[in-house]
Design a protein around this motif. Structure first.
Motif, PDB file in Angstrom:
ATOM      1  N   SER A   4       0.851  -1.195   0.000  1.00 28.12           N
ATOM      2  CA  SER A   4       0.000   0.000   0.000  1.00 28.12           C
ATOM      3  C   SER A   4       0.887   1.245   0.000  1.00 28.12           C
ATOM      4  CB  SER A   4      -1.033  -0.017   1.118  1.00 28.12           C
ATOM      5  OG  SER A   4      -0.442  -0.157   2.341  1.00 28.12           O
ATOM      6  N   ALA A   5       0.258   2.410   0.010  1.00 32.74           N
ATOM      7  CA  ALA A   5       1.016   3.655  -0.114  1.00 32.74           C
ATOM      8  C   ALA A   5       1.909   3.873   1.109  1.00 32.74           C
ATOM      9  CB  ALA A   5       0.041   4.810  -0.283  1.00 32.74           C
ATOM     10  N   THR A  13      -1.904   8.317   1.411  1.00 36.63           N
ATOM     11  CA  THR A  13      -3.292   8.363   0.934  1.00 36.63           C
ATOM     12  C   THR A  13      -4.031   9.547   1.555  1.00 36.63           C
ATOM     13  OG1 THR A  13      -3.223   5.985   0.676  1.00 36.63           O
ATOM     14  CG2 THR A  13      -5.404   6.991   0.632  1.00 36.63           C
ATOM     15  N   GLU A  20      -0.039   4.237  -4.248  1.00 37.64           N
ATOM     16  CA  GLU A  20       0.395   2.837  -4.368  1.00 37.64           C
ATOM     17  C   GLU A  20       1.344   2.647  -5.551  1.00 37.64           C
ATOM     18  OE1 GLU A  20      -2.475   3.557  -2.931  1.00 37.64           O
ATOM     19  OE2 GLU A  20      -2.388   2.209  -1.197  1.00 37.64           O
ATOM     20  N   PHE A  25      -5.441  -2.104  -3.175  1.00 34.39           N
ATOM     21  CA  PHE A  25      -6.419  -1.011  -3.109  1.00 34.39           C
ATOM     22  C   PHE A  25      -6.875  -0.477  -4.461  1.00 34.39           C
ATOM     23  CE2 PHE A  25      -6.487   3.816  -2.155  1.00 34.39           C
ATOM     24  CZ  PHE A  25      -7.764   3.854  -1.639  1.00 34.39           C
ATOM     25  N   ARG A  53     -11.106   2.506   1.641  1.00 34.06           N
ATOM     26  CA  ARG A  53      -9.915   2.788   2.448  1.00 34.06           C
ATOM     27  C   ARG A  53      -9.427   1.515   3.143  1.00 34.06           C
ATOM     28  NH1 ARG A  53      -7.782   7.834   3.716  1.00 34.06           N
ATOM     29  NH2 ARG A  53      -6.054   6.453   4.210  1.00 34.06           N
ATOM     30  N   GLU A  54      -8.128   1.392   3.234  1.00 36.37           N
ATOM     31  CA  GLU A  54      -7.459   0.233   3.839  1.00 36.37           C
ATOM     32  C   GLU A  54      -7.705  -1.049   3.046  1.00 36.37           C
ATOM     33  OE1 GLU A  54      -5.402   1.059   6.186  1.00 36.37           O
ATOM     34  OE2 GLU A  54      -6.231   3.077   6.360  1.00 36.37           O
ATOM     35  N   GLY A  55      -8.047  -0.894   1.772  1.00 35.38           N
ATOM     36  CA  GLY A  55      -8.432  -2.065   0.980  1.00 35.38           C
ATOM     37  C   GLY A  55      -7.299  -2.938   0.463  1.00 35.38           C
ATOM     38  N   SER A  56      -6.057  -2.624   0.796  1.00 35.08           N
ATOM     39  CA  SER A  56      -4.951  -3.443   0.273  1.00 35.08           C
ATOM     40  C   SER A  56      -4.972  -4.881   0.781  1.00 35.08           C
ATOM     41  CB  SER A  56      -3.602  -2.837   0.653  1.00 35.08           C
ATOM     42  OG  SER A  56      -3.460  -1.590   0.075  1.00 35.08           O
TER      43      SER A  56
HETATM   44  N1  ASP Z   1      -3.406   3.274   1.002  1.00 35.90           N
HETATM   45  C1  ASP Z   1      -4.792   2.952   1.128  1.00 35.90           C
HETATM   46  C2  ASP Z   1      -5.343   3.561   2.401  1.00 35.90           C
HETATM   47  O1  ASP Z   1      -4.584   4.090   3.185  1.00 35.90           O
HETATM   48  C3  ASP Z   1      -5.059   1.485   1.087  1.00 35.90           C
HETATM   49  C4  ASP Z   1      -4.466   0.697   2.238  1.00 35.90           C
HETATM   50  O2  ASP Z   1      -3.668   1.213   3.012  1.00 35.90           O
HETATM   51  O3  ASP Z   1      -4.791  -0.478   2.369  1.00 35.90           O
HETATM   52  O4  ASP Z   1      -6.518   3.506   2.618  1.00 35.90           O
END
Ligand code: ASP
Ligand code: MG
Length: 421
Positions: free
Chosen positions: A37-38, A43, A122, A184, A198-201
């Motif tokens: 992820s980033a 993000t 990403e 993501f 969000r947080e979809g990685s």
């Molecule tokens: N970078 C994205 C986020 O912060 C995806 C992830 O972190 O999973 O939401």
């Protein structure tokens, strides 16, 4: 054949990326895919840039350049001057693409704009990690996840099309090396970028694990294992060495933030175990979720999910008629179209109450939609406590000096909506 996922915290600066390099080196032979992820809070920074742009605040341009400067600073810490020459052109190309998107864009739809820009976080991080692995002698193939993960057009919460994605993943992956890609981000059939929430990685890593029949998926985190409560809020947390898929899905459903809620289903469907491990304390055993080795009868400690900033909306029918099935399905639809997930409900004769997270813009729009047919009252600044495998002592300790508005109790789970006295 394993799939590794590293999140922003594992990659927040040059020394953290070097640490990730060591982890990958140690497991090189068994890794087929790495999902990234980033870096750090990139993000969030991209969200700020997008908001400035849509609000016609021209300082967005400077904010883009600052974000790239931070990435270049990390590159300078990771690569020799000679190797920087391999990675920098790709980074500068991304920077040019963002500026030119904003310069040319005519589309006003916020979620569309969001999904065209946010993926650069990403794309940048995965390019840096891939080049870094090359520089330390770990050969790998960088793949643009948007070529592999196909979704619908639901920008910011796109739904993955497994039937289309599976052959694409096989087409792009090189089965003789480590493949590096982004979490993501994805693409729809019109060729535009989409994101998975969000947080979809974590979810991307699970989709890939499913499609390649991975033997195991590993998520590397800054906690020693899955804990029974958020260590930022509680200091007496307990590590849980084994979790069933069922328990993991329940925990994330109630809001435990350790893994993205959608991650479990694809893994469960193929019985692929998920290991949550620490990138800091590499000797900690971590947590194994699901898979055939898991003990069916695990004794869990009380598992606590504590959420602040909740709002309770009490909705009643204007003409004093009963709240019945028909109203309820109408009300639920309005919550769903406004992107608000209900955490807890209660229904009475003429009113229905629902607890949601305080997202002011979405709530404003929800209230507008409800106003046609219903009267709505609301209560803010509430706390929602969920305890799975509760004990009387735990409930007592955690509700001390609280005013309880609503309670829901089943054999395994108690939810308490409360306010500090
Ligand atoms: N970078 C994205 C986020 O912060 C995806 C992830 O972190 O999973 O939401
Ligand atoms: Mg992130």
């Amino acid at each position: 054949m394993q799939v590794f996922k590293f999140g922003g915290a594992a990659l927040k600066d040059a020394s953290n990326i070097q640490n990730v390099g060591q982890i990958i080196q140690a497991h090189q032979a068994s890794i087929r895919f790495i999902v990234i992820s980033a870096l750090g809070k990139t993000t969030n920074a991209l969200e700020v840039i997008i908001n400035k742009y849509v609000n016609q605040d021209n300082s967005y341009q400077e904010a883009i350049d600052n974000l790239f400067q931070e990435h270049i600073h990390i590159i300078e810490g990771l690569f020799s001057v000679k190797n920087q020459a391999f990675i920098l052109p790709k980074i500068l190309q991304f920077q040019k693409e963002i500026h030119s998107f904003f310069n040319l864009n005519k589309e006003a739809n916020y979620t569309f704009i969001y999904d065209q820009i946010v993926p650069y976080g990403e794309l940048l991080s995965s390019s840096i990690v891939s080049a870094y692995l090359d520089s330390i002698g770990i050969s790998n193939k960088w793949i643009d996840a948007r070529d592999m993960i196909a979704t619908d057009n639901n920008y910011t919460e796109a739904k993955v099309d497994f039937t289309k994605s599976e052959p694409l993943i096989h087409q792009f992956m090189d089965a003789s090396t480590i493949n590096i890609t982004q979490g993501f981000i994805a693409r729809n059939e019109n060729g535009y970028s989409t994101t998975l929430g969000r947080e979809g990685s974590d979810y991307t890593a699970a989709v890939i694990s499913y499609c390649i029949n991975a033997s195991k998926m590993l998520i590397w985190k800054d906690v020693p294992a899955v804990l029974n409560a958020d260590p930022r809020l509680f200091n007496d947390t307990i590590a849980i060495p084994e979790l069933s898929y069922r328990e993991a899905i329940e925990m994330t459903f109630y809001g435990a933030q350790v893994i993205h809620p959608k991650t479990i289903k694809p893994l469960q469907n193929k019985n692929i175990p998920l290991l949550v491990k620490s990138f800091i304390d590499k000797n900690a055993i971590g947590t194994t979720i699901g898979g055939s080795k898991i003990n069916e009868h695990i004794e869990y400690p009380p598992i606590i999910v504590y959420k602040t900033d909740q709002v309770l909306l009490s909705i009643s029918v204007k003409d004093f008629s009963f709240i019945a099935e028909e109203n309820l399905s109408h009300i639920f639809r309005i919550f769903s179209t406004n992107g608000l997930r209900i955490h807890m409900t209660h229904s009475g004769a003429i009113s229905f109450s629902a607890c949601v997270e305080n997202k002011p813009e979405r709530i404003k729009s929800l209230l507008k939609d409800l106003a046609h047919n219903y009267d709505v009252k609301y209560n803010e600044s509430l706390e929602l406590l969920t305890i799975r495998h509760y004990t009387a002592e735990k409930i007592e300790a955690l509700t001390l000096n609280k005013n309880i508005l609503l309670t829901h109790k089943t054999r395994t789970t108690i939810q308490l909506l409360m306010r500090s006295e």
